[in-house]
Design a protein around this motif. Structure first.
Motif, PDB file in Angstrom:
ATOM      1  N   GLU A  34       0.828  -1.205   0.000  1.00 38.93           N
ATOM      2  CA  GLU A  34       0.000   0.000   0.000  1.00 38.93           C
ATOM      3  C   GLU A  34       0.864   1.258   0.000  1.00 38.93           C
ATOM      4  O   GLU A  34       0.521   2.248  -0.641  1.00 38.93           O
ATOM      5  N   GLY A  35       2.000   1.214   0.685  1.00 44.04           N
ATOM      6  CA  GLY A  35       2.932   2.339   0.677  1.00 44.04           C
ATOM      7  C   GLY A  35       3.497   2.577  -0.713  1.00 44.04           C
ATOM      8  O   GLY A  35       3.629   3.725  -1.156  1.00 44.04           O
ATOM      9  N   VAL A  36       3.820   1.493  -1.397  1.00 45.43           N
ATOM     10  CA  VAL A  36       4.312   1.610  -2.772  1.00 45.43           C
ATOM     11  C   VAL A  36       3.228   2.184  -3.677  1.00 45.43           C
ATOM     12  O   VAL A  36       3.502   3.033  -4.533  1.00 45.43           O
ATOM     13  N   THR A  37       1.994   1.753  -3.479  1.00 43.42           N
ATOM     14  CA  THR A  37       0.883   2.276  -4.271  1.00 43.42           C
ATOM     15  C   THR A  37       0.711   3.777  -4.054  1.00 43.42           C
ATOM     16  O   THR A  37       0.492   4.529  -5.010  1.00 43.42           O
ATOM     17  N   ILE A  38       0.826   4.228  -2.814  1.00 41.14           N
ATOM     18  CA  ILE A  38       0.721   5.658  -2.519  1.00 41.14           C
ATOM     19  C   ILE A  38       1.839   6.433  -3.201  1.00 41.14           C
ATOM     20  O   ILE A  38       1.606   7.465  -3.839  1.00 41.14           O
ATOM     21  N   ALA A  39       3.061   5.920  -3.096  1.00 36.25           N
ATOM     22  CA  ALA A  39       4.213   6.588  -3.722  1.00 36.25           C
ATOM     23  C   ALA A  39       4.059   6.649  -5.239  1.00 36.25           C
ATOM     24  O   ALA A  39       4.339   7.686  -5.862  1.00 36.25           O
ATOM     25  N   LEU A  40       3.600   5.567  -5.841  1.00 39.26           N
ATOM     26  CA  LEU A  40       3.416   5.553  -7.294  1.00 39.26           C
ATOM     27  C   LEU A  40       2.290   6.489  -7.723  1.00 39.26           C
ATOM     28  O   LEU A  40       2.368   7.114  -8.792  1.00 39.26           O
ATOM     29  N   ALA A  41       1.254   6.605  -6.908  1.00 37.29           N
ATOM     30  CA  ALA A  41       0.166   7.538  -7.219  1.00 37.29           C
ATOM     31  C   ALA A  41       0.681   8.975  -7.221  1.00 37.29           C
ATOM     32  O   ALA A  41       0.361   9.765  -8.115  1.00 37.29           O
ATOM     33  N   ALA A  45       1.061  11.195 -10.623  1.00 35.05           N
ATOM     34  CA  ALA A  45       0.333  12.466 -10.730  1.00 35.05           C
ATOM     35  C   ALA A  45       1.289  13.617 -11.014  1.00 35.05           C
ATOM     36  O   ALA A  45       0.988  14.499 -11.828  1.00 35.05           O
ATOM     37  N   TRP A  46       2.441  13.625 -10.354  1.00 34.56           N
ATOM     38  CA  TRP A  46       3.430  14.684 -10.617  1.00 34.56           C
ATOM     39  C   TRP A  46       3.876  14.666 -12.069  1.00 34.56           C
ATOM     40  O   TRP A  46       3.890  15.680 -12.737  1.00 34.56           O
ATOM     41  N   GLY A  47       4.237  13.492 -12.564  1.00 34.26           N
ATOM     42  CA  GLY A  47       4.758  13.386 -13.924  1.00 34.26           C
ATOM     43  C   GLY A  47       3.727  13.710 -14.983  1.00 34.26           C
ATOM     44  O   GLY A  47       3.998  14.479 -15.914  1.00 34.26           O
ATOM     45  N   ILE A  48       2.550  13.143 -14.862  1.00 31.95           N
ATOM     46  CA  ILE A  48       1.516  13.364 -15.875  1.00 31.95           C
ATOM     47  C   ILE A  48       1.028  14.806 -15.856  1.00 31.95           C
ATOM     48  O   ILE A  48       0.878  15.441 -16.895  1.00 31.95           O
ATOM     49  N   THR A  49       0.804  15.343 -14.661  1.00 29.09           N
ATOM     50  CA  THR A  49       0.286  16.703 -14.568  1.00 29.09           C
ATOM     51  C   THR A  49       1.327  17.716 -15.031  1.00 29.09           C
ATOM     52  O   THR A  49       0.993  18.711 -15.674  1.00 29.09           O
ATOM     53  N   TYR A  50       2.594  17.481 -14.730  1.00 29.36           N
ATOM     54  CA  TYR A  50       3.634  18.410 -15.156  1.00 29.36           C
ATOM     55  C   TYR A  50       3.828  18.367 -16.672  1.00 29.36           C
ATOM     56  O   TYR A  50       4.127  19.380 -17.293  1.00 29.36           O
ATOM     57  N   ALA A  51       3.615  17.202 -17.271  1.00 25.55           N
ATOM     58  CA  ALA A  51       3.825  17.058 -18.709  1.00 25.55           C
ATOM     59  C   ALA A  51       2.730  17.720 -19.541  1.00 25.55           C
ATOM     60  O   ALA A  51       2.979  18.133 -20.671  1.00 25.55           O
ATOM     61  N   VAL A  52       1.531  17.841 -18.995  1.00 23.96           N
ATOM     62  CA  VAL A  52       0.421  18.438 -19.737  1.00 23.96           C
ATOM     63  C   VAL A  52       0.515  19.960 -19.611  1.00 23.96           C
ATOM     64  O   VAL A  52       0.499  20.492 -18.511  1.00 23.96           O
ATOM     65  N   PRO A  53       0.615  20.655 -20.732  1.00 29.13           N
ATOM     66  CA  PRO A  53       0.764  22.116 -20.657  1.00 29.13           C
ATOM     67  C   PRO A  53      -0.537  22.796 -20.228  1.00 29.13           C
ATOM     68  O   PRO A  53      -1.630  22.284 -20.458  1.00 29.13           O
ATOM     69  N   ASN A  54      -0.374  23.961 -19.611  1.00 24.73           N
ATOM     70  CA  ASN A  54      -1.536  24.770 -19.252  1.00 24.73           C
ATOM     71  C   ASN A  54      -2.149  25.362 -20.505  1.00 24.73           C
ATOM     72  O   ASN A  54      -1.478  25.576 -21.514  1.00 24.73           O
ATOM     73  N   LYS A  55      -3.432  25.639 -20.455  1.00 22.28           N
ATOM     74  CA  LYS A  55      -4.118  26.242 -21.582  1.00 22.28           C
ATOM     75  C   LYS A  55      -3.578  27.654 -21.812  1.00 22.28           C
ATOM     76  O   LYS A  55      -3.416  28.428 -20.866  1.00 22.28           O
ATOM     77  N   GLN A  56      -3.302  27.977 -23.058  1.00 19.68           N
ATOM     78  CA  GLN A  56      -2.797  29.307 -23.402  1.00 19.68           C
ATOM     79  C   GLN A  56      -3.931  30.312 -23.453  1.00 19.68           C
ATOM     80  O   GLN A  56      -5.010  30.022 -23.965  1.00 19.68           O
ATOM     81  N   ASN A  57      -3.672  31.497 -22.966  1.00 17.87           N
ATOM     82  CA  ASN A  57      -4.646  32.573 -22.976  1.00 17.87           C
ATOM     83  C   ASN A  57      -4.519  33.323 -24.294  1.00 17.87           C
ATOM     84  O   ASN A  57      -3.567  34.055 -24.513  1.00 17.87           O
ATOM     85  N   ASN A  58      -5.475  33.145 -25.209  1.00 19.11           N
ATOM     86  CA  ASN A  58      -5.421  33.775 -26.515  1.00 19.11           C
ATOM     87  C   ASN A  58      -6.355  34.970 -26.641  1.00 19.11           C
ATOM     88  O   ASN A  58      -6.660  35.418 -27.727  1.00 19.11           O
ATOM     89  N   THR A  59      -6.796  35.498 -25.516  1.00 25.73           N
ATOM     90  CA  THR A  59      -7.732  36.619 -25.563  1.00 25.73           C
ATOM     91  C   THR A  59      -7.017  37.956 -25.730  1.00 25.73           C
ATOM     92  O   THR A  59      -7.662  38.965 -25.951  1.00 25.73           O
ATOM     93  N   GLY A  60      -5.694  37.973 -25.582  1.00 26.15           N
ATOM     94  CA  GLY A  60      -4.951  39.210 -25.746  1.00 26.15           C
ATOM     95  C   GLY A  60      -4.930  40.072 -24.504  1.00 26.15           C
ATOM     96  O   GLY A  60      -4.520  41.219 -24.536  1.00 26.15           O
TER      97      GLY A  60
END
Length: 61
Positions: A34-41, A45-60
């Motif tokens: 269970e500790g390993v599962t928590i660490a992997l979660a 989450a850190w890796g996937i969330t960091y890899a996805v870019p934030n939405k760009q603001n194109n409103t000017g």
């Protein structure tokens, strides 16, 4: 590295880790698996969330 990306991934890691931890300690015992599962979660989450870019603001604004 932008602060927003790091903050986004940090919050996602905390959320994933806490959700996994709450599920893991339902029986009041935390096993190694269970500790390993928590660490992997958290790491996943850190890796996937960091890899996805934030939405760009194109409103000017």
């Amino acid at each position: 590295m932008k602060i927003a990306s790091a903050a986004k991934s940090l919050i996602a890691g905390i959320a994933a880790g806490s959700a996994a931890a709450i599920t893991a300690v339902q029986d009041n015992v935390l096993t190694t698996g269970e500790g390993v599962t928590i660490a992997l979660a958290v790491l996943g989450a850190w890796g996937i969330t960091y890899a996805v870019p934030n939405k760009q603001n194109n409103t000017g604004i």
